[in-house]
Design a protein around this motif. Structure first.
Motif, PDB file in Angstrom:
ATOM      1  N   ASP A   1      54.358  95.720  54.972  1.00  0.00           N
ATOM      2  CA  ASP A   1      53.963  96.956  55.640  1.00  0.00           C
ATOM      3  C   ASP A   1      52.464  97.148  55.535  1.00  0.00           C
ATOM      4  O   ASP A   1      51.788  96.419  54.806  1.00  0.00           O
TER       5      ASP A   1
ATOM      6  N   GLN B   1      58.597 102.230  56.543  1.00  0.00           N
ATOM      7  CA  GLN B   1      59.634 101.226  56.313  1.00  0.00           C
ATOM      8  C   GLN B   1      60.770 101.442  57.303  1.00  0.00           C
ATOM      9  O   GLN B   1      61.932 101.493  56.930  1.00  0.00           O
TER      10      GLN B   1
ATOM     11  N   GLN C   1      54.988  96.200  58.953  1.00  0.00           N
ATOM     12  CA  GLN C   1      55.473  97.459  59.524  1.00  0.00           C
ATOM     13  C   GLN C   1      54.395  98.533  59.568  1.00  0.00           C
ATOM     14  O   GLN C   1      53.606  98.673  58.648  1.00  0.00           O
TER      15      GLN C   1
END
Lengths: 179, 290, 587
Positions: free
Chosen positions: C372, C322, C308
């Motif tokens: 992420d 997130q 992400q």
């Protein structure tokens, strides 16, 4: 390109033996039987029962012819292996796929069969000019003449049809459905 | 002559095609069964990959493994199948919209990677499944439900595209000539690399009258009869320009010396790298900082 | 002596501060320290500003940490471009290039002025010792070694590795620069000494890697045989690593023409029976959605990594957020249940990836790993992962006997919902895989009854996942009234906040889910039973997990969402402060 090359690639009629000729004849009937079966199924699926029923009848007729030829072959050559492949025969007596339409009339179905018998007749006429084996020649002449008999049968059936087929269902029914 | 191990009917599934009676795809399917029978691979070693459209239903009508995927993505998915198991015979099938409109971006890449795939496009110049809209190969001026006053666009020329992208085998066929089409499909499958056959397969419900099989029979000219040499790429390009006006059938181009396929190069790389493999429990040791 | 030291550096790209940070990290890790490095750049591909933070510790490092203990600024302009990434406190030792002049007023405007501000004529020292100014960062490394106790031998070894094969004399120049930095530090001791303790682990026991490395390694460990993908920041390194490694294990990487073909080829390879994976980031996930649905209905195992970044659209390509949880769980049309897992740090990205493959293969489903940018790209020195007890699950294929016994039904409605899966090449197992709804055999159907049965099957088979308590990390007193929840990279901050709060005497517990979807109702219900107040911390504007929990279960009234947009990392201290605040509120 001649019909002969187009419909039976890989078969040399000049040297064709009687066994192979009989097998070829069997497979021609088999192809026609299977095609009528396929077309009947298509028409059942597309709610065209009259034409479908007629094609189903053709399935039985072609099967009968096939069996007769098969018996003849068995009598003459017993269990000897078959050298002609089904994959060598293209639409000799089988109607072309584009002969049929959803909502076609019974009359159109009969006309399809008639064209197919005519096509088969043309095939035998065409190949006979190449055949040298007298036994094969005799067989193909018989088959050629049978196609004429078949044509007459279909024509008689056509004459018997009531004349209520003038309006096509395709002109009154629902249009095609999106998928 | 020996009887083949697998006959055409062995590739035919019990599922009944739902195509309209008279559809060109019936002939294509029949030709495909026969070509497969000539090649003789058992059905379980064959994978048919398709996208969405009438012709993309083909995988279900065979006894082979089939993957009827999403619209326009058959080529990338087929490449994954082929790379995962290069032993498989992989045939990709679909329509002109699936291949040249929504999936058009994948075509050059599938061609340049040159995997041993056969791509059969059933080109009918119209969207049949959604009821008769313009397709990327519809001729300029065609009136359809999305072009009520006539199309304003030039059609894509699939043959020129494929030749220009560098496909090693480019052919055109019509089910109006069953033996010819069957032989071409077989030759395409046997070609060791990316092979493309544009099959003019008419839409009986939404297609134009002059595009039906009866018209094809009268119209088609075999490239062989024109004396075309399929190893001549430039001549092929020239002939391919006639797409949409002439119906040429046969092999436009066949690379006389096919380059190695992508998957064969993958195999070489795997073999050369295999000696460097670590046991599974030592994969992480590569990251140890000494 | 300190157990934990956080250093920051900023300069122009050409100065090589990130490269110096890597040298520092590599030296520290080879000595046996736990270490973590994050880097941050301007938007220029070359020639922009760059910065890095390195956290060294004798214990496991949980997150990049908050305010810096040490900051080295090679010039002020570049330093000020990194606000949130390089926070100072009054205790920070601020070292700067003397030539840049005294700290400008801007520093005061940022709210804190470090008490110890040390100018060093770095460029001049370099020129004098090395005869070139191209070795500035080696002087900096020398200063850091001398003042903070980072072993100089390890740094020296690192220089040899880095410059040994480069232009003649470059290694010598850097070695001289390093020595002069060390010497300068010795001659000019700091007012407050900040020396780090010796590491506990033996030298050579640490892995140096980032989250993307661990994802690739986890995939190889799990037996990945096919990777199809398209380059996209910040996930590309997974494809890059695999394309160096996968061939050794009989696999293939296909760099595809776009994101759609990336997942397309991957689905194809899975259909052909191989463990397959693709990796991407938000914009790529958008494009992959249609084929995710195909994998669900055709019940094909597939692992999709989404690293992400800030969104929507191009968003913040190099910053963590997130914000893709809704997308992972809910994107695509139709009724779909698609497992979503999230690693929380570099190390557990390995196991999470192995878990993802196992779940995908066992349940014949696509599985999304939500990593992420922070954990994917931060370099860490961590202990070697013990893989001896990690299990590898293979998809259940029909046996020859089963195939011979009766006609094969690919989508047989079994009790578990899992039906044996054949693949091309398997005799007797032919079937049609399709995006269209099918009956048990695989034949297309448009009937509502069969559609309902198949939907039910596809959901039922994933029910057991919700009982997987091993996919949840629970710390602290199970009966504690105060709770902290976090997932993904934010969990690292929450873990440290939990330790701080516990040390301060708060009765608090921590829940970190690795399984984000399906929502494991019972696990959460059990956890919430004692909870009067709690915080669910997320780096997204909406607080997506908080809202998803409320969609599936009743959460305690006192559970609050603490969320903010990406690229604004949380600090442990602020989580503790917020928790303490909550305690005072009525529940």
């Amino acid at each position: 390109m001649t019909n002969r090359q187009q419909q039976t690639p890989g078969i040399d009629f000049a040297v064709l033996t009687l066994k192979d000729a009989l097998d070829l004849a069997v497979l021609i009937e088999e192809e026609a039987r299977d095609r009528y079966e396929e077309l009947a199924a298509q028409l059942v699926l597309h709610r065209t029962p009259g034409a479908a029923a007629f094609f189903a009848k053709m399935v039985r007729i072609e099967e009968l012819h096939r069996k007769q030829l098969l018996e003849e072959r068995a009598k003459a050559f017993g269990e000897q292996p078959v050298a002609v492949r089904r994959e060598m025969i293209f639409d000799v007596e089988a109607p072309d796929y584009d002969e049929v339409r959803s909502d076609m009339t019974t009359r159109e179905a009969l006309e399809t069969a008639l064209r197919s018998e005519e096509k088969a007749h043309r095939f035998f006429v065409s190949v006979l000019s190449h055949v040298q084996n007298p036994e094969v020649r005799k067989l193909f002449e018989e088959l050629r003449d049978e196609e004429v008999e078949h044509q007459d049968l279909v024509k008689k059936e056509l004459a018997k049809l009531p004349d209520d087929d003038r309006f096509a269902r395709v002109d009154v029914g629902d249009g095609p459905a999106p998928q | 002559m020996n009887a083949p191990v697998f006959q055409a009917k062995d590739y035919k599934s019990e599922l009944k095609p739902i195509w309209c009676p008279g559809c060109g795809d019936f002939g294509v399917l029949q030709g495909l069964y026969r070509a497969l029978s000539s090649i003789g691979r058992p059905p379980h070693e064959v994978a048919f990959i398709s996208g969405i459209g009438c012709s993309s239903r083909i995988p279900g009508y065979t006894t082979a493994y089939g993957f009827n995927t999403v619209h326009g993505r058959s080529l990338p998915i087929a490449q994954g199948v082929k790379l995962a198991n290069p032993e498989l015979l992989v045939v990709v099938a679909g329509g002109d919209g699936d291949g040249f409109s929504i999936g058009g971006g994948h075509v050059p890449h599938a061609v340049r990677r040159n995997m041993d795939l056969t791509y059969l496009v059933m080109d009918n110049q119209v969207y049949g499944l959604t009821k008769g809209q313009l397709s990327p190969t519809s001729p300029r001026g065609l009136e359809t439900v999305t072009s009520p006053f006539g199309s304003l666009e030039e059609p894509i020329n699939p043959l020129l595209y494929m030749l220009a992208y560098g496909a090693g085998f480019v052919a055109q066929a019509t089910p109006a000539d069953m033996p010819g089409m069957t032989a071409l499909i077989e030759e395409a499958i046997r070609y060791p690399g990316f092979a493309f056959v544009n099959i003019q397969s008419p839409c009986v419900t939404f297609g134009e009258d002059d595009q039906q099989l009866k018209a094809h029979k009268a119209k088609q000219k075999s490239l062989a009869s024109l004396g075309h040499d399929p190893s001549n790429q430039l001549a092929a390009l020239d002939l391919a320009r006639a797409y949409g006006t002439e119906l040429y059938t046969g092999v436009f181009y066949r690379n006389p010396s096919p380059p190695p396929t992508y998957e064969s190069l993958v195999k070489l790389r795997q073999t050369e790298q295999a000696k460097k493999a670590r046991p599974r429990n030592q994969i992480l040791d590569a990251y140890l900082q000494k | 002596m300190l157990d934990d030291l956080i250093l920051g550096m900023a300069g122009a790209g050409g100065d090589g501060v990130v490269s110096a940070g890597e040298s520092l990290l590599s030296a520290a890790s080879s000595e046996g320290y736990h270490a973590l490095m994050t880097k941050s750049f301007g938007s220029q591909i070359r020639g922009g500003e760059s910065s890095c933070r390195v956290r060294l510790s004798t214990k496991k490092v949980l997150n990049p940490g908050g305010a810096l203990d040490v900051m080295v600024a090679l010039n002020w302009d570049d330093f000020f471009k990194f606000g949130a990434e390089l926070p100072l406190s009054v205790d920070t030792v601020l070292i700067y290039e003397e030539k840049a002049g005294p700290p400008p007023e801007t520093l005061k405007a940022r709210g804190v002025v470090p008490t110890e501000v040390v100018p060093v004529a770095i460029a001049e020292l370099t020129k004098k010792s090395a005869g070139t100014d191209k070795a500035k960062t080696s002087v900096v490394l020398g200063l850091l070694s001398g003042w903070f106790g980072i072993p100089s031998e390890a740094i020296g070894r690192g220089l040899k590795k880095k410059f040994g094969s480069k232009g003649e004399g470059l290694l010598e120049a850097n070695e001289k620069a390093l020595a002069s930095g060390i010497e300068y530090a010795r001659a000019h001791p700091l007012r407050t000494p900040h020396v780090i303790s010796k590491p506990k682990g033996p030298p050579g026991s640490k892995m140096l890697c980032d989250g993307n490395d661990m994802c690739a390694a986890g995939a190889l460990f799990a037996g990945v045989k096919f990777f199809g993908g398209y380059p996209i920041t910040p996930s590309t390194e997974v494809m890059q690593t695999l394309t160096r490694e996968i061939w050794k294990y009989g696999g293939t990487v296909l760099q595809c023409e776009d994101e759609i073909s990336g997942i397309g080829a991957t689905v194809g390879a899975s259909f052909a029976g191989r463990k397959s994976m693709t990796a991407t980031s938000g914009p790529g996930m958008d494009l992959k959605t249609e084929i995710l649905g195909l994998a669900t209905i055709a019940e094909l195992p597939l692992v999709i990594l989404n690293v992400q970044r800030g969104g929507p659209s191009t968003g913040l390509p190099t910053k963590p957020e997130q914000g893709d949880l809704y997308q992972a769980a809910f994107s695509g049309h139709g009724d779909v249940l698609r497992p979503v897992l999230a690693p929380t740090d570099v190390e557990d990205t390995f196991k999470t990836t192995v878990d993802a493959f196992n779940i995908a293969e066992q349940y014949q489903t696509p599985v999304i790993i939500l990593s992420d940018q922070e954990i994917a790209q931060r370099k860490e020195a961590v202990d070697l992962i013990d893989t001896s007890r990690m299990e590898i699950i293979e998809r259940r294929a029909p046996t020859e006997a089963e195939l011979a016994e009766k006609p094969y039904a690919r989508f047989a409605l079994t009790e578990s919902g899992i039906s044996p899966i054949s693949h091309p090449g398997m005799r007797g197992g032919t079937y049609l895989a399709a995006g269209i709804e099918h009956n048990e055999k695989g034949d297309p159907t448009s009937g509502g009854t069969m559609h309902a049965k198949m939907n039910e099957k596809r959901f039922r088979k994933l029910e057991p996942l919700k009982q997987r308590t091993d996919l949840f990390e629970l710390s602290g007193n199970p009966k504690a009234p105060l709770a902290l929840l976090a997932w993904g990279s934010t969990a690292g901050v929450a873990r440290e906040a939990f330790q701080l709060a516990t040390a301060q005497g708060h009765d608090v517990k921590l829940l970190v889910p690795y399984l984000l979807y399906p929502i494991a109702e019972q696990v959460y219900a059990g956890f919430f039973e004692s909870v009067k107040h709690g915080l669910l911390v997320e780096l997204s504007h909406q607080g997506q997990l908080y809202r998803m929990l409320r969609m599936f279960i009743d959460v305690p009234k006192g559970l609050k969402s603490f969320c903010r947009s990406g690229a604004n990392p949380f600090q442990p201290a602020e989580l503790v402060a917020r928790l303490v605040e909550l305690k005072g509120l009525p529940s």
